[in-house]
Enzyme design. Sequence first.
Site, PDB file in Angstrom:
ATOM      1  N   GLU A  88       0.821  -1.199   0.000  1.00 50.91           N
ATOM      2  CA  GLU A  88       0.000   0.000   0.000  1.00 50.91           C
ATOM      3  C   GLU A  88       0.859   1.253   0.000  1.00 50.91           C
ATOM      4  O   GLU A  88       2.021   1.225   0.401  1.00 50.91           O
ATOM      5  CB  GLU A  88      -0.924  -0.021   1.217  1.00 50.91           C
ATOM      6  CG  GLU A  88      -0.197  -0.299   2.510  1.00 50.91           C
ATOM      7  CD  GLU A  88      -1.145  -0.563   3.676  1.00 50.91           C
ATOM      8  OE1 GLU A  88      -2.089  -1.353   3.504  1.00 50.91           O
ATOM      9  OE2 GLU A  88      -0.924   0.019   4.737  1.00 50.91           O
ATOM     10  N   ASN A 286      -1.962   5.289  16.136  1.00 44.43           N
ATOM     11  CA  ASN A 286      -3.156   4.854  15.432  1.00 44.43           C
ATOM     12  C   ASN A 286      -3.553   3.490  15.943  1.00 44.43           C
ATOM     13  O   ASN A 286      -2.878   2.512  15.652  1.00 44.43           O
ATOM     14  CB  ASN A 286      -2.800   4.701  13.950  1.00 44.43           C
ATOM     15  CG  ASN A 286      -3.517   5.704  13.121  1.00 44.43           C
ATOM     16  OD1 ASN A 286      -4.742   5.791  13.169  1.00 44.43           O
ATOM     17  ND2 ASN A 286      -2.755   6.456  12.373  1.00 44.43           N
ATOM     18  N   CYS A 329      -0.341   2.567   8.392  1.00 46.37           N
ATOM     19  CA  CYS A 329       0.577   1.517   8.814  1.00 46.37           C
ATOM     20  C   CYS A 329       0.088   0.090   8.606  1.00 46.37           C
ATOM     21  O   CYS A 329      -0.133  -0.656   9.546  1.00 46.37           O
ATOM     22  CB  CYS A 329       0.938   1.711  10.282  1.00 46.37           C
ATOM     23  SG  CYS A 329       1.303   3.401  10.669  1.00 46.37           S
TER      24      CYS A 329
HETATM   25  N1  SAH Z   1      10.465   0.430   9.276  1.00 49.92           N
HETATM   26  C1  SAH Z   1      10.589   1.855   9.179  1.00 49.92           C
HETATM   27  C2  SAH Z   1       9.537   2.531   8.336  1.00 49.92           C
HETATM   28  C3  SAH Z   1       8.126   2.033   8.377  1.00 49.92           C
HETATM   29  S1  SAH Z   1       7.145   2.379   9.778  1.00 49.92           S
HETATM   30  C4  SAH Z   1      10.620   2.451  10.561  1.00 49.92           C
HETATM   31  O1  SAH Z   1      10.508   1.716  11.536  1.00 49.92           O
HETATM   32  O2  SAH Z   1      10.844   3.646  10.680  1.00 49.92           O
HETATM   33  C5  SAH Z   1       6.861   4.104   9.734  1.00 49.92           C
HETATM   34  C6  SAH Z   1       6.557   4.700  11.091  1.00 49.92           C
HETATM   35  O3  SAH Z   1       5.222   4.380  11.526  1.00 49.92           O
HETATM   36  C7  SAH Z   1       7.487   4.184  12.171  1.00 49.92           C
HETATM   37  O4  SAH Z   1       7.906   5.239  12.990  1.00 49.92           O
HETATM   38  C8  SAH Z   1       6.567   3.224  12.912  1.00 49.92           C
HETATM   39  O5  SAH Z   1       7.065   2.977  14.189  1.00 49.92           O
HETATM   40  C9  SAH Z   1       5.260   3.961  12.866  1.00 49.92           C
HETATM   41  N2  SAH Z   1       4.061   3.180  13.197  1.00 49.92           N
HETATM   42  C10 SAH Z   1       3.869   1.850  13.105  1.00 49.92           C
HETATM   43  N3  SAH Z   1       2.634   1.511  13.512  1.00 49.92           N
HETATM   44  C11 SAH Z   1       2.014   2.669  13.887  1.00 49.92           C
HETATM   45  C12 SAH Z   1       0.711   2.984  14.371  1.00 49.92           C
HETATM   46  N4  SAH Z   1      -0.214   2.045  14.549  1.00 49.92           N
HETATM   47  N5  SAH Z   1       0.438   4.278  14.646  1.00 49.92           N
HETATM   48  C13 SAH Z   1       1.362   5.257  14.402  1.00 49.92           C
HETATM   49  N6  SAH Z   1       2.591   5.014  13.931  1.00 49.92           N
HETATM   50  C14 SAH Z   1       2.923   3.741  13.665  1.00 49.92           C
END
Ligand code: SAH
Length: 339
Positions: A88, A286, A329
């Site tokens: 996505e 989220n 996410c």
């Molecule tokens: N693997 C990379 C990039 C993808 S995640 C990383 O860890 O940075 C992108 C961002 O979204 C990261 O900071 C992650 O921790 C965050 N994230 C994951 N699940 C989330 C959620 N449910 N709500 C808000 N941010 C979230």
Amino acid sequence: MNIYNLTRDEMEEYFVDHGSKKFHADQLFSWLYEKRICSISEITNIKKEMLEQLSLDYSFSKLKLIQVERDVDVCKYLFELPDCEHIEAVLMKHDYGNSVCISSQVGCNMGCKFCESGRRKKVRNLEVFEMVTQLLMIEEDLKERVSHVVVMGIGEPFDNYDNLLKFFLIINHPKGLAIGARHITVSTCGIVPKILEFSSFPLQINLAISLHAPTDELRNKIMPINKAYPLKDLISALEVYLENTNRRLTFEYIMLSGINDTAECARKLAELVGHLNCYVNLIPYNETNNLEFKRSSTIQIMEFYDILKKNRLNVTIRREFGSKISAACGQLRSKKEEL
Ligand code: SAH
């Protein structure tokens, strides 16, 4: 092989290897990224024999767009890959332009406890063309340019490092998508050796670190990667990065109720990163149906913010997009695959 996998230099090499002209690389880049051809038969300024060879060696296909969820200032795209996997991408319309959040892998192996994508193990890395064509197809749908790119969708970009760098070279190239390096951001959970390598990558791409906890004890609990690369190593790598690049870092910090949002956490965070040239971006969590974490209350987030401010950090609170349309996410892909 897919043609959108190739950087301009690789194309040049290809034409030279086939006894043809170097300058065809610029021409082909322009067909792909300026004129946006749909098939190789539209190319008019490269010899027929060379085009035949090209079509034997490369596919010119993009991804299959299978679903778009639209809201006022956000659209969520679900794509199908050639092997029927799904990824996505999210488009966010800001007053400064169109920003797209792209995925870098199918699934993710980092296993962050709060993250929906991490519930599904990595299936494979995305190929370069699968990252590049996410942007091409969104521009096509939007009929507008994408001005900003963040690699913050599904996957750990630094676990797909070589393809990621090629992706950057293609989208930044003036004859490619011409997206300025300062408009591109990559987010990592903290893979230290790659951060060190990235500190000598020539493009001035922004780096964001998913920190989410100010102590090893807590970070180990919610982000398993911390056991491999604990905070001391992460912070020293970031010091090297800052020294080499003269840039400013972003730390992302998801606010998880009762877990990492206390006043003590805020003070420890200020202690940990206060000496670095950085922003801290507080992210309202989220919530997802599948994971038990709760988002911090607005009051808690404001208190946390105030403590960081008092400690002279640059702090912002992330504007929220798309929680209504499950834009956050990995949620759309999860839904699709659980049907
Ligand atoms: N693997 C990379 C990039 C993808 S995640 C990383 O860890 O940075 C992108 C961002 O979204 C990261 O900071 C992650 O921790 C965050 N994230 C994951 N699940 C989330 C959620 N449910 N709500 C808000 N941010 C979230």
